[in-house]
Design a protein around this motif. Structure first.
Motif, PDB file in Angstrom:
ATOM      1  N   ALA A  33       0.795  -1.373   0.138  1.00 33.69           N
ATOM      2  CA  ALA A  33       0.078  -0.222   0.134  1.00 33.69           C
ATOM      3  C   ALA A  33       0.834   1.153  -0.004  1.00 33.69           C
ATOM      4  O   ALA A  33       0.807   2.149  -0.802  1.00 33.69           O
ATOM      5  N   ASN A  34       1.867   1.355   0.862  1.00 30.53           N
ATOM      6  CA  ASN A  34       2.806   2.429   0.966  1.00 30.53           C
ATOM      7  C   ASN A  34       3.591   2.799  -0.677  1.00 30.53           C
ATOM      8  O   ASN A  34       3.653   3.732  -0.862  1.00 30.53           O
ATOM      9  N   GLU A  35       3.897   1.492  -1.107  1.00 30.50           N
ATOM     10  CA  GLU A  35       4.594   1.843  -2.433  1.00 30.50           C
ATOM     11  C   GLU A  35       3.900   1.973  -3.426  1.00 30.50           C
ATOM     12  O   GLU A  35       4.224   2.826  -4.297  1.00 30.50           O
ATOM     13  N   LEU A  36       2.481   1.733  -3.384  1.00 30.08           N
ATOM     14  CA  LEU A  36       1.548   2.057  -4.317  1.00 30.08           C
ATOM     15  C   LEU A  36       1.336   3.597  -4.179  1.00 30.08           C
ATOM     16  O   LEU A  36       1.193   4.489  -5.309  1.00 30.08           O
ATOM     17  N   ASP A  37       1.112   4.020  -3.014  1.00 27.88           N
ATOM     18  CA  ASP A  37       0.832   5.313  -2.785  1.00 27.88           C
ATOM     19  C   ASP A  37       1.790   6.350  -3.252  1.00 27.88           C
ATOM     20  O   ASP A  37       1.547   7.568  -3.508  1.00 27.88           O
ATOM     21  N   GLN A  38       3.140   5.948  -2.807  1.00 22.00           N
ATOM     22  CA  GLN A  38       4.308   6.828  -3.375  1.00 22.00           C
ATOM     23  C   GLN A  38       4.754   6.693  -4.933  1.00 22.00           C
ATOM     24  O   GLN A  38       5.482   7.356  -5.309  1.00 22.00           O
ATOM     25  N   GLY A  39       3.718   6.045  -5.603  1.00 25.31           N
ATOM     26  CA  GLY A  39       3.964   6.043  -7.077  1.00 25.31           C
ATOM     27  C   GLY A  39       5.126   4.936  -7.614  1.00 25.31           C
ATOM     28  O   GLY A  39       5.507   5.198  -8.751  1.00 25.31           O
ATOM     29  N   MET A  40       5.364   4.036  -6.886  1.00 19.99           N
ATOM     30  CA  MET A  40       6.445   3.041  -7.312  1.00 19.99           C
ATOM     31  C   MET A  40       5.723   2.242  -8.261  1.00 19.99           C
ATOM     32  O   MET A  40       6.512   1.543  -9.033  1.00 19.99           O
ATOM     33  N   PHE A  41       4.548   2.073  -8.055  1.00 20.61           N
ATOM     34  CA  PHE A  41       3.552   0.968  -8.948  1.00 20.61           C
ATOM     35  C   PHE A  41       2.506   1.748  -9.513  1.00 20.61           C
ATOM     36  O   PHE A  41       1.971   2.627  -8.668  1.00 20.61           O
ATOM     37  N   GLU A  42       1.851   1.292 -10.325  1.00 13.86           N
ATOM     38  CA  GLU A  42       0.578   1.769 -10.770  1.00 13.86           C
ATOM     39  C   GLU A  42      -0.751   0.895 -10.426  1.00 13.86           C
ATOM     40  O   GLU A  42      -1.630   1.689 -10.250  1.00 13.86           O
ATOM     41  N   PHE A  43      -0.538  -0.265 -10.232  1.00 14.22           N
ATOM     42  CA  PHE A  43      -1.576  -1.170  -9.799  1.00 14.22           C
ATOM     43  C   PHE A  43      -0.590  -2.019  -8.862  1.00 14.22           C
ATOM     44  O   PHE A  43       0.269  -2.365  -8.738  1.00 14.22           O
ATOM     45  N   ALA A  44      -1.708  -2.710  -7.838  1.00 13.35           N
ATOM     46  CA  ALA A  44      -1.206  -3.762  -7.134  1.00 13.35           C
ATOM     47  C   ALA A  44      -2.505  -4.471  -6.676  1.00 13.35           C
ATOM     48  O   ALA A  44      -3.561  -4.226  -6.628  1.00 13.35           O
ATOM     49  N   TYR A  45      -1.995  -5.924  -6.196  1.00 15.23           N
ATOM     50  CA  TYR A  45      -2.620  -6.965  -5.529  1.00 15.23           C
ATOM     51  C   TYR A  45      -2.710  -6.356  -4.012  1.00 15.23           C
ATOM     52  O   TYR A  45      -1.741  -6.659  -3.104  1.00 15.23           O
ATOM     53  N   ILE A  46      -3.889  -6.280  -3.415  1.00 16.94           N
ATOM     54  CA  ILE A  46      -3.843  -5.557  -2.226  1.00 16.94           C
ATOM     55  C   ILE A  46      -5.120  -5.816  -1.430  1.00 16.94           C
ATOM     56  O   ILE A  46      -6.312  -5.967  -1.962  1.00 16.94           O
ATOM     57  N   ASP A  47      -5.375  -5.919  -0.137  1.00 15.52           N
ATOM     58  CA  ASP A  47      -6.342  -6.047   0.525  1.00 15.52           C
ATOM     59  C   ASP A  47      -7.048  -4.866   1.215  1.00 15.52           C
ATOM     60  O   ASP A  47      -6.319  -3.688   1.552  1.00 15.52           O
ATOM     61  N   PRO A  48      -8.358  -4.665   1.303  1.00 15.17           N
ATOM     62  CA  PRO A  48      -8.958  -3.430   1.972  1.00 15.17           C
ATOM     63  C   PRO A  48      -8.412  -3.067   3.209  1.00 15.17           C
ATOM     64  O   PRO A  48      -8.409  -1.710   3.755  1.00 15.17           O
ATOM     65  N   LEU A  49      -7.945  -3.905   4.346  1.00 17.08           N
ATOM     66  CA  LEU A  49      -7.383  -3.641   5.210  1.00 17.08           C
ATOM     67  C   LEU A  49      -6.025  -2.685   5.473  1.00 17.08           C
ATOM     68  O   LEU A  49      -6.127  -1.610   5.935  1.00 17.08           O
ATOM     69  N   SER A  50      -5.470  -3.109   4.145  1.00 21.27           N
ATOM     70  CA  SER A  50      -4.224  -2.271   4.340  1.00 21.27           C
ATOM     71  C   SER A  50      -4.388  -0.776   3.347  1.00 21.27           C
ATOM     72  O   SER A  50      -3.878   0.317   3.965  1.00 21.27           O
ATOM     73  N   VAL A  51      -5.458  -0.934   2.749  1.00 20.01           N
ATOM     74  CA  VAL A  51      -5.894   0.454   1.942  1.00 20.01           C
ATOM     75  C   VAL A  51      -6.490   1.187   3.177  1.00 20.01           C
ATOM     76  O   VAL A  51      -5.996   2.303   3.064  1.00 20.01           O
ATOM     77  N   ALA A  52      -7.411   0.812   4.122  1.00 20.11           N
ATOM     78  CA  ALA A  52      -7.866   1.418   5.045  1.00 20.11           C
ATOM     79  C   ALA A  52      -6.863   2.004   6.059  1.00 20.11           C
ATOM     80  O   ALA A  52      -6.857   3.349   6.221  1.00 20.11           O
ATOM     81  N   LEU A  53      -5.995   1.061   6.227  1.00 16.09           N
ATOM     82  CA  LEU A  53      -4.797   1.728   7.317  1.00 16.09           C
ATOM     83  C   LEU A  53      -3.990   2.749   6.531  1.00 16.09           C
ATOM     84  O   LEU A  53      -3.591   3.601   7.163  1.00 16.09           O
ATOM     85  N   SER A  54      -3.863   2.749   5.329  1.00 20.07           N
ATOM     86  CA  SER A  54      -2.995   3.463   4.410  1.00 20.07           C
ATOM     87  C   SER A  54      -3.477   4.870   4.524  1.00 20.07           C
ATOM     88  O   SER A  54      -2.877   5.950   4.653  1.00 20.07           O
ATOM     89  N   ARG A  55      -4.980   4.856   4.088  1.00 17.23           N
ATOM     90  CA  ARG A  55      -5.870   6.133   3.918  1.00 17.23           C
ATOM     91  C   ARG A  55      -5.807   6.878   5.674  1.00 17.23           C
ATOM     92  O   ARG A  55      -5.916   8.024   5.279  1.00 17.23           O
TER      93      ARG A  55
END
Length: 350
Positions: free
Chosen positions: A91-113
């Motif tokens: 989630a952090n790497e996706l947020d930082q723009g290191m990747f355009e897309f990722a396989y990720i879970d809603p838990l990680s997305v919520a904690l990231s936001r």
């Protein structure tokens, strides 16, 4: 810390560190760097990077099928699939723009936001939570969460589900203090259970379940499992995610990626052996039986809820509710921003 807990942790640490070091070297030699990918690249295609959240495995077969068969190329994309290191780091790497897309879970997305991140889910893969608690049948009988009381429960330190475990135990009438949670290097969770260093372990369909069964068979024992979802933890597993900025600036790119990716997964579900051959072209050291089982289990998880890849507000909201019950996400008001269904292809995939 109680004397028993201190002893059990000390007893685990020394042998596990040795095994971890060996596992890291083995995994690096097998999967380190960027493996060659049989991509049919379109001239002038845009290169995008996809974070697999962990090592390449059967759950990622749809991506490699879409690369190999040129589905991404047809959409003007050159997709590079890269190994990941767990949900929160992904989630952090996706947020930082290191990747355009990722396989990720809603838990990680919520904690990231909650920490200021700007990523969101754009489509489901595991429409039913694939996680559960595994045990060795010859040592324990576990048919409900109450049977975990008094046991040592191990899971990978990168597993976000562990954040929900106390609330899940409480909901099932179990004092969380009676279950000793032990965080381990993900590479040694399977061996720790089979060899008896822990009593139960988190296990995942489409991922580690096949590894548990393989290791247990070699040891002459068998694995039992209870599913978290069967005891109230009705939340989504992992799916596709991207950045808010990409959704706003390049919605066409998001839509094209998802359409090609889901087409690849549809092919993998129809022809698991063909998908196995494709992913092993990129990663020939993958175990055939384990990987094929992961592909089939992922297809079953995707078929839940009628085969829809769309995420419902109610089920996403339950993720937030469980995190709040576990003492996290206090005052969180971004539940609607955790996902969007705007880019999910409608109807059956070709």
């Amino acid at each position: 810390m109680t004397p028993r807990a201190a002893f059990s942790r000390h007893a685990l640490i020394a042998p596990l560190l040795v095994v971890a070091a060996i596992a890291v070297l083995t995994l690096w030699s097998a999967f380190g760097g960027n493996a060659p990918q049989a991509a049919k690249q379109a001239e002038g295609a845009r290169t995008v990077r996809f974070n697999m959240a962990w090592l390449p495995q059967g759950s990622m077969a749809g991506i490699f099928v879409a690369i190999d068969k040129g589905y991404f190329a047809d959409a003007g994309l050159n997709v590079e699939a890269v190994r990941g290191f767990g949900g929160m780091r992904t989630a952090n790497e996706l947020d930082q723009g290191m990747f355009e897309f990722a396989y990720i879970d809603p838990l990680s997305v919520a904690l990231s936001r909650a920490k200021g991140g700007k990523v969101r889910m754009i489509g489901g893969i595991n429409m039913r939570l694939p996680a559960g608690a595994c045990f060795v049948k010859e040592r324990h009988r576990i048919s409900a969460p109450a049977d975990l009381a008094g046991l040592r429960f191990g899971a990978g330190q990168s597993s976000m589900i562990q954040s929900l475990l106390p609330a899940w135990l409480k909901d099932n009438g179990v004092d969380p203090a009676r279950v000793e949670q032990i965080q381990l290097d993900p590479a040694i969770v399977v061996s720790s259970l089979v060899e008896g260093r822990i009593d139960a372990a988190e296990c995942w369909l489409g991922n580690s379940m096949a590894l548990f069964d393989k290791a247990a068979k070699a040891k002459g024992v068998s694995i039992g499992r209870i599913a978290y979802a069967d005891f109230g933890l009705d939340v989504y597993g992992s799916g596709f995610a991207t950045q808010d900025a990409l959704i706003e600036k390049r919605p066409d790119l998001v839509r094209a990626f998802l359409k090609a990716a889901y087409r690849g997964y549809a092919d993998a579900a129809r022809d698991p052996k063909g998908a196995l051959a494709i992913i092993r072209k990129a990663y020939p050291l993958l175990d055939e039986a384990v990987t094929e089982r992961q592909i089939r289990e992922t297809a079953d998880l995707m078929a839940a809820e009628g085969g829809s890849h769309r995420l419902t507000p109610e089920k996403v909201a339950r993720t937030v509710t469980y995190l709040q019950a576990s003492g996290q996400l206090r005052g969180f008001d971004q539940t609607p921003q955790l996902f969007t269904n705007a880019f999910v292809p409608m109807g059956n995939q070709p």
